[in-house]
Write a protein that holds these residues in place. Structure first.
Motif, PDB file in Angstrom:
ATOM      1  N   TYR A 100       0.827  -1.212   0.000  1.00  0.00           N
ATOM      2  CA  TYR A 100       0.000   0.000   0.000  1.00  0.00           C
ATOM      3  C   TYR A 100       0.857   1.255   0.000  1.00  0.00           C
ATOM      4  O   TYR A 100       0.564   2.234  -0.687  1.00  0.00           O
ATOM      5  N   GLY A 103       2.358   1.749  -3.381  1.00  0.00           N
ATOM      6  CA  GLY A 103       1.330   2.317  -4.259  1.00  0.00           C
ATOM      7  C   GLY A 103       1.148   3.807  -4.019  1.00  0.00           C
ATOM      8  O   GLY A 103       1.004   4.584  -4.968  1.00  0.00           O
ATOM      9  N   ASP A 107       1.748   6.840  -6.625  1.00  0.00           N
ATOM     10  CA  ASP A 107       0.721   7.856  -6.885  1.00  0.00           C
ATOM     11  C   ASP A 107       1.279   9.263  -6.654  1.00  0.00           C
ATOM     12  O   ASP A 107       1.054  10.171  -7.460  1.00  0.00           O
TER      13      ASP A 107
END
Length: 136
Positions: A100, A103, A107
């Motif tokens: 996570y 990620g 982003d």
């Protein structure tokens, strides 16, 4: 990691100042000791830009100089400051992390028009400059 010994002192009613016995002419200042470390990192980076980096001496060697001993007797402290030089040579590294978080890093990099690697290097640089003051 290479680190230069900086002699940091503050006189009454003045800002903190730092100088580097191994890098003549390189100085910096800040209103607080906490702000002095990142300023010292930048001063070293700019002063050494395009120059060969001298081999830094140890804190023990630096403390043998009379001017350093005089400053220390007057309340100065030694800071170990890394020269965070910008260079074009890149090295590959392997980093493992929570899926996570990786990620979220991707982003954030994408939103900045950057890459994961560039974002991680910027974050590491900020962390070193903001939290890496090591007084001797």
């Amino acid at each position: 990691m290479t680190r230069f010994v900086g002699v940091a002192n503050k006189q009454p009613e003045t800002a903190w100042g730092i100088w580097f016995p191994d890098v003549p002419g390189c100085t910096s200042a800040a209103d607080s000791l906490d702000d002095l470390f990142p300023n010292a990192c930048l001063a070293l980076e700019f002063h050494l830009e395009g120059a060969d980096v001298p081999v830094p001496r140890t804190a023990e060697e630096i403390m043998k100089f009379q001017d350093v001993r005089d400053d220390l007797a007057g309340g100065a402290v030694l800071l170990m400051v890394p020269p965070l030089r910008a260079e074009s040579r890149k090295v590959r590294m392997n980093v493992t992390g929570n899926a996570y978080l990786v990620g979220a890093i991707d982003d954030a990099a994408r939103l900045r028009g950057s890459t994961r690697s560039a974002l991680l290097m910027q974050a590491a640089r900020r962390e070193i400059m903001g939290g890496g003051a090591a007084a001797v």
